[in-house]
Structures are given as structure tokens and as C-alpha cells.
Design an enzyme around this catalytic site. Structure first.
Site, PDB file in Angstrom:
ATOM      1  N   LYS A 133       3.034 -28.158   8.264  1.00 10.00           N
ATOM      2  CA  LYS A 133       3.961 -29.250   8.566  1.00 10.00           C
ATOM      3  C   LYS A 133       3.370 -30.597   8.137  1.00 10.00           C
ATOM      4  CE  LYS A 133       6.083 -29.187  12.535  1.00 10.00           C
ATOM      5  NZ  LYS A 133       7.541 -29.148  12.503  1.00 10.00           N
ATOM      6  N   ARG A 169       3.923 -32.520  17.568  1.00 12.75           N
ATOM      7  CA  ARG A 169       4.256 -31.156  17.130  1.00 12.75           C
ATOM      8  C   ARG A 169       3.032 -30.434  16.590  1.00 12.75           C
ATOM      9  NH1 ARG A 169      10.064 -30.925  15.824  1.00 12.75           N
ATOM     10  NH2 ARG A 169      10.872 -33.032  15.784  1.00 12.75           N
ATOM     11  N   GLY A 205       8.054 -21.467  16.026  1.00 10.26           N
ATOM     12  CA  GLY A 205       8.340 -21.465  17.463  1.00 10.26           C
ATOM     13  C   GLY A 205       7.249 -20.904  18.351  1.00 10.26           C
ATOM     14  N   MET A 218       4.188 -22.155  18.927  1.00 14.13           N
ATOM     15  CA  MET A 218       3.389 -23.148  19.644  1.00 14.13           C
ATOM     16  C   MET A 218       4.311 -24.221  20.217  1.00 14.13           C
ATOM     17  SD  MET A 218      -0.001 -23.317  17.335  1.00 14.13           S
ATOM     18  CE  MET A 218       0.833 -23.368  15.787  1.00 14.13           C
ATOM     19  N   ARG A 276       9.205 -26.471   4.278  1.00 13.63           N
ATOM     20  CA  ARG A 276       8.187 -25.418   4.172  1.00 13.63           C
ATOM     21  C   ARG A 276       8.786 -24.279   3.369  1.00 13.63           C
ATOM     22  NH1 ARG A 276       8.450 -23.657  10.521  1.00 13.63           N
ATOM     23  NH2 ARG A 276      10.604 -23.018  10.518  1.00 13.63           N
ATOM     24  N   HIS A 334      16.563 -18.593  16.554  1.00 14.86           N
ATOM     25  CA  HIS A 334      15.268 -17.920  16.669  1.00 14.86           C
ATOM     26  C   HIS A 334      15.361 -16.436  16.330  1.00 14.86           C
ATOM     27  CE1 HIS A 334      12.093 -15.830  19.005  1.00 14.86           C
ATOM     28  NE2 HIS A 334      11.357 -16.761  18.437  1.00 14.86           N
ATOM     29  N   SER A 348      -9.481  13.954  -7.134  1.00 16.75           N
ATOM     30  CA  SER A 348      -8.458  13.272  -6.354  1.00 16.75           C
ATOM     31  C   SER A 348      -9.011  13.105  -4.943  1.00 16.75           C
ATOM     32  CB  SER A 348      -7.161  14.086  -6.333  1.00 16.75           C
ATOM     33  OG  SER A 348      -6.209  13.398  -5.560  1.00 16.75           O
ATOM     34  N   THR A 372      -8.304  11.067   1.179  1.00 18.23           N
ATOM     35  CA  THR A 372      -8.862  10.122   2.148  1.00 18.23           C
ATOM     36  C   THR A 372      -8.465  10.436   3.589  1.00 18.23           C
ATOM     37  OG1 THR A 372      -7.044   8.687   1.464  1.00 18.23           O
ATOM     38  CG2 THR A 372      -9.230   8.176   0.595  1.00 18.23           C
ATOM     39  N   ASP A 407      -8.784  13.591   4.995  1.00 17.66           N
ATOM     40  CA  ASP A 407      -9.925  14.387   5.464  1.00 17.66           C
ATOM     41  C   ASP A 407     -11.229  13.599   5.354  1.00 17.66           C
ATOM     42  OD1 ASP A 407      -9.296  16.973   6.541  1.00 17.66           O
ATOM     43  OD2 ASP A 407      -8.350  17.398   4.610  1.00 17.66           O
ATOM     44  N   CYS A 420      -4.928  10.780  -3.097  1.00 20.61           N
ATOM     45  CA  CYS A 420      -3.659  11.340  -2.629  1.00 20.61           C
ATOM     46  C   CYS A 420      -3.567  11.387  -1.112  1.00 20.61           C
ATOM     47  CB  CYS A 420      -3.422  12.721  -3.237  1.00 20.61           C
ATOM     48  SG  CYS A 420      -4.667  13.925  -2.767  1.00 20.61           S
ATOM     49  N   TYR A 474      -5.138   6.181 -10.616  1.00 17.47           N
ATOM     50  CA  TYR A 474      -3.802   6.212 -10.005  1.00 17.47           C
ATOM     51  C   TYR A 474      -3.888   6.401  -8.504  1.00 17.47           C
ATOM     52  CZ  TYR A 474      -4.213  11.293  -9.573  1.00 17.47           C
ATOM     53  OH  TYR A 474      -4.630  12.536  -9.217  1.00 17.47           O
TER      54      TYR A 474
HETATM   55  C1  PEP Z   1      -6.337  14.431   2.397  1.00 20.01           C
HETATM   56  O1  PEP Z   1      -7.099  15.044   3.105  1.00 20.01           O
HETATM   57  O2  PEP Z   1      -6.418  13.222   2.194  1.00 20.01           O
HETATM   58  C2  PEP Z   1      -5.239  15.118   1.723  1.00 20.01           C
HETATM   59  C3  PEP Z   1      -4.473  14.479   0.866  1.00 20.01           C
HETATM   60  O3  PEP Z   1      -4.991  16.391   2.054  1.00 20.01           O
HETATM   61  P1  PEP Z   1      -4.298  16.871   3.414  1.00 20.01           P
HETATM   62  O4  PEP Z   1      -3.736  15.649   4.062  1.00 20.01           O
HETATM   63  O5  PEP Z   1      -3.274  17.850   3.027  1.00 20.01           O
HETATM   64  O6  PEP Z   1      -5.443  17.429   4.157  1.00 20.01           O
HETATM   65 MG    MG Z   2      -7.214  17.192   2.942  1.00 21.14          MG
END
Ligand code: PEP
Ligand code: MG
Length: 897
Positions: free
Chosen positions: A25, A94, A103, A105, A361, A479, A789, A792, A794, A856, A876
Site C-alpha cells: 500500500k 492503515r 482485510g 490486519m 495494487r 470480502h 525413474s 519418490t 517409496d 513418477c 521429465y
Molecule cells: C513411488 O514409490 O514413488 C511410486 C511411483 O510407486 P508406487 O507409488 O506405486 O509405490
Molecule cells: Mg513405489
């Protein structure tokens, strides 16, 4: 250290760049002043003073002096004096944070009005009624903000000083037989101020201060303290705004939109914030103060004819009522948009035909509007492609893909009422009447719609928990509308047809009364409200040309590929329509759950020897071949990563007696034998048990069957002149030996199928990297694998040692106690899990610089995680079909941002 920044009369000693110091502001008021736009003079105390005050409980020594100096400059410009009995200057106090917190504060207006200055102001304005109205507003705000909230007094809900004063006012109105505040006379208001002051002493134990400087410093301190107020903290948590930023305080000469018919006030957007359409859009009220528009107590008028709604054609526009001021405002809004190169949200007041700008703003907008504005501003030459990409938050695409009400079902539904379409999309939910209930019901797994007369910042937690919001009062800039739009929630406001009783917990229209818990459906795009539930329908993105254009632009700028996680041809097709460039994960186990397949699967699992197992498994072959054929064809010529069987086998086994009996019959064994076999398969820790590649190692015939199905489908497609590209993926390996064991089986099967079919085809063999040991030995694995791949899900499970299925038991405690900033299964833990991914990438690439690497796990659709994956050089990301557009945009933003 400079602490106070002055602006006024075309001169300011700061610019829009000084947001961190002056808040949005203050910085923008300075910028507008520099641009020669009419802004009432004032000054801003920097955010540094807020943090200093929070840390020490004191102000720096010379702050008072600097404030006094700036105040004198304001007095000179306004030719008024703060606290002067004859010609008093009034100011507003203000808040203003770096990032807008609408809104959240506090604000105190009309500061400087005291028993001593009242006569002077009456004399000057010639309007006693206006002066006492301003005074009662000051007493209310001051008592609420400074004397109660800033003093940490926490009255019970509904028992605050504001409510108590409001009750006195309501009583006065009914005694006088009037409905609106504006119908109270000067005498009534004078009496009201007297009663208010008595109530303040009685309730808070202290007199309302009649010294202007006490008022000013009380206001300044209360605004600083409101940075740590409950609702501001809650909003920062939701919006991820750091708590250490602090707020600035802007003190500005008051101008009044409520001293006669040639006065007005309004809120506007340089483009329509709900649709993105390039029309000057807003609302105004004659003879009113700004808070009247935002509070939604009066339904505001449209700014111009283009803003008129079909159901309010007679409301007078600003353009028709005050054409000269409108023209000037229109010119300023144009200049501001071009100056800032973005849609602006502005506030203005007209005092005696003189236009004043009180704020500009960058305007909040919903997803649909964000996409349209980005594309149109690019086409207009206002911004470049990179800026257009950065203008849309990835999550906002969710709104475009939001379900709408099924049109046919809607036609046949009972229309209950109609309000203003403040937040598009459709939603159904059970009615609740308070924000707290909304939160509790939501926590209990219910889908709710919050129904209120109007919302206030105190309601944000409940609004957040609701599917949609319905208010009886308020306009498109109220609001409820602003907050819902910011979050992309379905919202209908100003629904005057409904009557709400929060006490009885009922919502009534002509002839119908609904209770708490009853179902309601809103169409936030048309403002219609229906009784009951209406099915929702996905939107057709193909017809949204702005979305399609934006997606094309993102594809030109991103380096990272975007694939999808899909296990059926239908999902694969859907994902391709969303722009997926292949399948990053096809979880084959998802294909085994239909009745015909599950019995063959069970037969295989409980088989006592290899021969029986092979017999059962071969029953699955034709099904698998058909699955892979469909998916490879839907994605051709893009790659399809097919993962071999991964989950613990007992997940497929029958649980109840009936199923056990049926299976025993099919297998021609006794139930006791079958139960013993099932018992044998029971694992104490199945997530770390006989799953992943361990299955294919123990039972190579499973891998053989799956590889055969993949390659036979591939060969068939090649014969049909398609371009299938299968990537066979081994799950859950911790060592290169596990991988090579499986790779040999897969490669041998490829040769067999090539020979049998007389067909040549391409394929890759690679692996999931989802165990810490795989990351640590990625260099060895990369010598053997053609792609990685990262799994994430597990990897997060095994790095933290958190069961991915049981984290719900303790995650809320972790988040509340700030042990974790976010759920690590939603957004990657960059420091821990992320560093393992980075290690895996680096080790893998030292051996094979061309190694194709993707991710994945669920994090593949999370924008923050996508930025991280881009930074560490992944090729990817792969995510669920509906997150593909989000991932495309996030990947482009990671590149250009
Ligand atoms: C993972 O573990 O990230 C994965 C993609 O496999 P899942 O979720 O099937 O164990
Ligand atoms: Mg897995």
C-alpha cells in the site's frame, strides 16, 4: 536508518520498488504520487519498525520526531492542523504488508476527531451529522482495534466491544423507527457517541482517548500488533507468507466520500477479475465511506453500463451519475494498468467532485481470468511470453479444470434463489452456518457450504474448509467474493432472496426452509442456488482458447518433459488431451482387480509350486496383452513406461469368509488349506516385505508373463504400422544385482517374442529408484539400466522411515509443531529425500551422461517439487492426468522464472 517515508503533492521519497520496506500500500501510494495521480498526502512507517517493535516492545528513539515532521508536511499540504480545534486534520492509520493480505490486519479511520476538534469540523464542513457519524465510526474502530484487540482482550464470540456498540446502534434505530444507519439524525448520532463512550469505559475499563496524539500512536501500535493477530497468522500459514516480514503503517489525510451527494466511494479492477475480460469493472456507492462498499451492507452500483447486471438494470452507474469524475477515473485506471503492466485493484473516493485515489495494487484474479489476462496482455504487446507464463499460478489451472454443474441436471433442479456469481464453477455441500462448524465438519470428512449474511476476515479458516460460500449480502468486491476468488472457490454473494437465522440454524427462502446439514448446490458462474445435490461435469478445455494458447506458450519455453501416470487406455487418452508426452508410470497391478482376473491372480498367489503358478499366470497373459496393446496404441509414438508387478501379494487375497470359500472351491482345496496358505503369506511389515522386484526374483514366471504380454502387444502394433515404445521398468531395487537378474529375463523374452512373431521392435529396460541404497549405488545401476525413474513415494517412506499409509496418525502434530513445513508425501523434502534424488542423478550421469531420468512419485504434479526436479536436471516428470497442465506450466516457470 530512515523510518518514515513521506508522499504528497506530486512528490514522494519512495517508489513501488520499495514494497519490502513500505508494504504494497505505502509503496504504491508513493508511486502514484510520483506519477502525478491525485493521492491524499501521508507517510508510511517502515516494516523494519514493525519487526523492531515486535522484537523489543519499543520504538526507536527518534521515530516520534520523524512522524511529527512528516505530519507537519501533511498539515501544510492540507492546510489543516492535527488536533486543531478550528481546522482539524483527520488521518487514517492503515496496515500494508509486502504481499497483500486483504482485510487480515487492522485499520483506524478518522483519527484526530475529539470533543475538542468536533466543533471546528462541524463549522468547516457545515454538516453536523457527518461529523458525529465519523466520530461514532472512530469510537467503534478504536475501541475494537486498539483498546480490545491490541490489548489482547479476548471476549467470547459475539461479546466483543464492536458487537456491543452495534447493539446500541440497532436499539437506537428501532427506537427511532428507522432501518438504515443513514436515516439517523445528527442528534441521534451525537447521543449514540455519548452512549458508546459510556459503554467503552464500562466494558474495557478505560476512557476513549480524547487526545489526538494518543489516538494516533494507539492506532499505529495496534496496526503493528495486528500483524500477529490470529486471522493474519492463519492467512500467512495458508498463503505461505513468512511471519518475519512485518507490516508497514501508512498514515494518510482523510478524504470523505460521505459528505453529500457530490461525494462517492468505490472499488474497481482495471479488468474483470472473474472472467479476465478487458473492461473497466467495479462498484461504487454515492455518499458513502469505503468500508460500506467492502462490508457489503449496501448493494453497490455498477461503475459503467458494461458492468450492469441483468437483474439490476436500474442501478445508476458512476459514468451516468458523475461523468467528469468517471472520465478522470477511467483515464487513471488506464494509466495505472499500463504503468504496472498488470491488472490493478483500485480504491477511490470522490469528495465534493474531487477524485482521490486511495490505493492501487495488483488485483487478485481467479484461474480463468488469470489465463485470459496473460494471453490477452501478451497479444496486446503489454507483456512478453515469459511474463505471461509467470502470470498464472500452476494451481490456478485447477480452477479451469474445475467441475461445473451438469447442465441438464441443473435445468431440472429446483431453483432456490439467485445471487451474484462471485466465484465460478459448481459445488455441492451440506449447509453450515459458522466458520468454526465448517472447519469441524470438514475435518470429519464432510463436504460443506458455508452460508452467512456476509463474511469477515474472522471467517477465513471456515471459508477455506468449505467447498463453496454463499452470502445473503455483499457485492462482487465484498470480502467473501475477494477471498473466494483468490482461492478459486465456488462462491455466490449478495443473494438477497435468502434469510439466514444463525440462532435457529436455518436458511429460508419464499416457501422453503433448509436446516444445518441439508444439501445445497451452487452455480458460482451464474449465481444460482439449488436445493439438494446436482452432479458435476468436467469442463471442456478444448473450447477454452486462452488455456490452449497459454499451454502452447509454456511448451515453447520448458525443457522438462511431462508424462502421466496412467493404467488404462481411457486415462492415457485423457492425459494426451492434456498434453502428456508419454506415460511415466503404468502400474500393472491396477489391472488385476476385475473379477475375472482377480481369481487367476489369486490362483497364482496361492499356488504351491511353479507348475501351478505358471498355469494360473498364463490365464493372465491375454488380459495383460490386451491392456498393453490399448495403452501403447493410445500413446503411440510416445513412450510408455510399464512397471512390473510391485505390491505385496497379500493385497490381492480374499479377506472375508465368502470369498475364501469361493476361492477354495475354484482351487479344489479345503478352506482350511487355503487359510493356512493365506496365513503363510501374512507379513508383519508388508511395505518392506515380499514386494517389488523381490516378487519377480522369487517367481520369475511373473516377470516372464508380463514381459511376454508387453512384447507381444508391441509386435502386434508394429505389424499394424503403429510406433509403440515400451519401457520396461523394474520396481524397488536396492542393488544392481536385483536389476540385472530381472533384466536378463526381460531381454530373453524380447528375443523370444521377436523370433516367434518375426517382428523387430524397440524397447528399453530401466528401473525405479525408490530406495536410499539405489540412490547411493546409482553409478553401478546406471551401467546396466537404460533409464531411471525416481519413485519418490517409496523414497520418502524409506528415507524418513514414515509409513506412507500411516502418516495421517502423526502428520497433523508434525505440521502444527512445525517439525515439518509440509506433508513430505505431497511436496518433496528437498533437504533430505531431494538430496538423495540429486545424488542418484549425479552418480547415474557420471557413468552414463545420456541416462534418461524422470520421476513418477506423487511429487511429479507438485509445482514446488517440479522446480526442484528442474534444478537438478531431470528429463521429465510424470503425474496424474489432471495435473499434466499444471506440471507443464510449472516446468515452464522453472525454466523462465
Ligand atoms: C513411488 O514409490 O514413488 C511410486 C511411483 O510407486 P508406487 O507409488 O506405486 O509405490
Ligand atoms: Mg513405489
Amino acid at each position: 536508518m530512515k523510518q518514515v517515508y513521506f508522499f504528497g503533492n506530486g512528490r514522494a521519497n519512495a517508489t513501488a520498488k520499495d514494497k519490502n520496506l513500505l508494504g504494497g500500500k505505502g509503496a504504491n501510494l508513493a508511486e502514484m504520487t510520483n506519477l502525478g495521480i491525485p493521492v491524499p498526502p501521508g507517510f508510511t512507517i517502515s516494516t523494519k519498525i514493525c519487526t523492531h517493535y515486535m522484537d523489543t516492545g519499543e520504538y526507536p528513539e527518534n521515530l516520534n520526531e520523524e512522524v511529527q515532521k512528516a505530519l507537519t508536511e501533511v498539515e501544510e499540504i492540507m492546510r489543516q492542523k492535527f488536533g486543531d480545534p478550528e481546522n482539524p486534520l483527520l488521518v487514517s492509520v492503515r496496515s500494508g504488508a509486502r504481499q497483500s493480505m486483504p482485510g487480515m490486519m487492522e485499520t483506524v479511520l478518522n483519527v484526530g476527531l475529539t470533543s475538542e476538534t468536533i466543533p471546528g469540523l462541524i463549522e468547516k464542513s457545515g454538516d453536523e451529522r457527518f461529523v458525529y457519524d465519523a466520530y461514532r465510526r472512530l469510537i467503534t474502530m478504536y475501541a475494537d482495534v486498539v483498546m480490545e484487540k491490541a490489548a489482547d482482550i479476548e471476549p467470547k464470540a459475539g461479546n466483543g466491544i464492536r458487537e456491543k456498540l452495534s447493539e446500541i446502534m440497532e436499539r437506537m434505530k428501532s427506537q427511532q423507527g428507522v432501518e438504515n444507519d443513514s436515516e439517523l439524525s445528527a442528534e441521534n448520532l451525537k447521543e449514540l457517541c455519548h452512549l458508546f463512550k459510556i459503554k467503552v469505559v464500562k466494558t474495557l475499563g478505560e476512557e476513549f482517548p480524547e487526545d489526538p496524539h494518543t489516538q494516533l500512536w494507539g492506532g499505529i501500535t495496534a496496526v503493528f500488533k495486528s500483524w500477529n493477530g490470529k486471522r493474519a497468522e492463519c492467512y500467512r500459514e495458508i498463503e505461505n507468507i513468512p511471519h518475519h516480514w512485518g507490516t508497514a503503517v501508512t498514515i494518510q489525510a482523510m478524504v470523505f466520500g460521505n459528505i453529500g451527494e457530490n461525494c462517492a466511494t468505490g472499488v474497481a479492477f482495471t479488468r474483470n477479475p472473474a472472467t479476465g475480460e478487458n473492461v473497466f469493472f467495479g462498484e461504487w456507492l454515492p455518499n458513502a465511506q469505503g468500508e460500506d462498499v467492502v462490508a457489503g451492507l449496501r448493494t453497490p452500483n455498477p461503475l459503467n453500463r458494461l458492468n450492469k447486471k441483468s437483474d439490476s438494470p436500474n442501478l445508476l452507474s458512476l459514468k451516468d451519475s458523475m461523468p467528469k469524475s468517471y472520465e478522470e477515473l477511467d483515464d487513471i485506471q488506464n494509466r495505472l494498468e499500463i504503468h504496472y503492466n498488470d491488472m490493478q485493484d483500485i480504491e477511490f473516493t470522490i469528495q465534493n467532485n474531487q477524485l482521490w485515489m486511495l490505493q492501487t495494487r495488483t488485483g487478485q484474479r481467479n484461474g480463468q481470468a488469470a489465463v485470459r489476462m496473460a494471453v490477452e496482455m501478451l497479444e496486446e504487446g503489454m507483456i512478453n511470453e515469459k511474463t505471461a507464463i509467470m502470470r498464472v499460478k500452476p494451481e490456478q489451472l485447477d480452477e479451469i479444470m474445475h467441475p461445473m454443474l451438469d447442465a441438464e441436471a441443473e435445468k431440472q433442479s429446483e431453483l432456490l434463489a439467485k445471487g451474484l456469481p462471485a466465484g465460478p464453477g459448481g459445488a455441492s455441500g451440506q449447509i453450515v452456518f459458522t466458520a468454526d462448524e465448517a472447519e469441524v465438519w470438514h475435518k470429519n470428512g464432510k463436504q460443506v457450504i458455508l452460508v452467512r449474511n456476509e463474511t469477515s476476515p474472522e471467517d477465513v479458516h471456515g471459508m477455506f474448509a468449505s467447498e463453496a460460500i454463499l452470502t445473503a449480502r455483499g457485492g462482487m468486491t465484498s470480502h467473501a467474493a475477494l477471498v473466494a476468488r483468490g482461492w478459486g472457490k465456488c462462491c455466490v454473494v449478495g443473494c438477497a432472496d435468502i434469510r439466514i437465522s444463525a440462532v435457529d440454524k436455518t436458511l429460508a427462502t419464499n416457501g422453503t426452509t433448509l436446516m444445518e446439514g441439508d444439501w445445497l448446490t451452487l452455480n458460482g458462474s451464474s449465481g444460482k442456488v439449488y436445493k439438494g445435490q446436482i452432479p458435476l461435469k468436467a469442463v471442456n478445455l478444448k473450447s477454452n482458447t486462452y488455456f490452449q494458447k497459454l499451454m502452447k506458450i509454456t511448451d515453447r519455453h520448458r525443457k522438462m518433459g511431462v508424462r502421466t501416470n496412467a493404467d488404462s487406455p481411457a486415462d492415457a487418452k485423457q492425459a494426451r488431451e492434456f498434453g502428456a508426452e508419454g506415460i511415466g508410470l503404468c502400474r500393472t497391478e491396477h489391472m488385476f482387480f476385475d473379477p475375472e482376473r482377480i481369481s487367476a491372480m489369486r490362483e497364482m498367489i496361492v499356488a504351491e509350486n511353479e507348475e501351478d503358478r505358471r498355469k494360473a499366470i498364463m490365464k493372465l497373459l491375454p488380459h495383460q496383452r490386451e491392456d498393453f496393446y490399448g495403452i501403447l496404441k493410445a500413446m503411440s509414438p510416445h513412450p510408455v513406461t510399464i512397471r512390473l508387478l510391485d505390491p505385496p501379494l497379500h493385497e490381492f487375497l480374499p479377506q472375508d469368509e465368502d470369498q475364501i470359500l469361493k476361492l477354495a472351491k475354484e482351487l479344489n482345496i479345503t478352506t482350511a488349506e487355503l487359510k493356512a496358505r493365506i496365513e503363510n503369506l501374512h507379513e508383519l511389515n508388508p511395505m518392506l516385505g515380499h514386494r517389488g522386484c523381490r516378487l519377480g526374483i522369487s517367481y520369475p514366471e511373473i516377470t516372464e508373463m508380463q514381459a511376454r504380454a508387453i512384447f507381444e502387444a508391441t509386435a502386434q502394433l508394429v505389424q499394424e504400422k503403429q510406433s509403440p515404445l515400451p519401457e520396461v521398468m523394474v520396481p524397488l531395487i536396492g542393488s544392481v544385482e536385483e536389476f540385472t537378474n530381472q533384466k536378463i529375463i526381460i531381454n530373453e523374452m524380447a528375443e523370444i517374442v521377436k523370433k516367434e512373431t518375426g517382428t523387430q521392435f524397440e524397447y528399453l529396460v530401466g528401473t525405479m529408484i525408490e530406495l536410499p541404497r539405489a540412490c547411493a549405488t546409482a553409478d553401478k545401476i546406471a551401467k546396466e539400466a537404460q533409464f531411471f525413474s525416481f519413485g519418490t513415494n517409496d523414497l520418502t517412506q524409506t528415507t524418513f522411515g514414515f509409513s506412507r499409509d500411516d502418516i495421517g496418525g502423526f502428520l497433523p502434530d508434525y505440521l502444527e509443531q512445525k517439525i515439518l513445513p509440509v506433508d513430505p508425501f505431497q511436496s518433496i523434502d528437498q533437504e533430505g529425500v531431494g538430496s538423495l534424488v540429486k545424488m542418484g542423478v549425479e552418480k547415474g550421469r557420471t557413468v552414463n551422461s545420456k541416462l534418461k531420468i524422470g520421476i513418477c512419485g506423487e511429487h511429479g504434479g507438485d509445482p514446488d517439487s517440479i522446480h526442484f526436479f528442474h534444478k537438478i536436471g531431470l528429463d521429465y516428470v510424470s503425474c496424474s492426468p489432471f495435473r499434466v497442465p499444471i506440471a507443464r506450466l510449472a516446468a515452464a516457470q522453472a525454466e523462465v522464472g
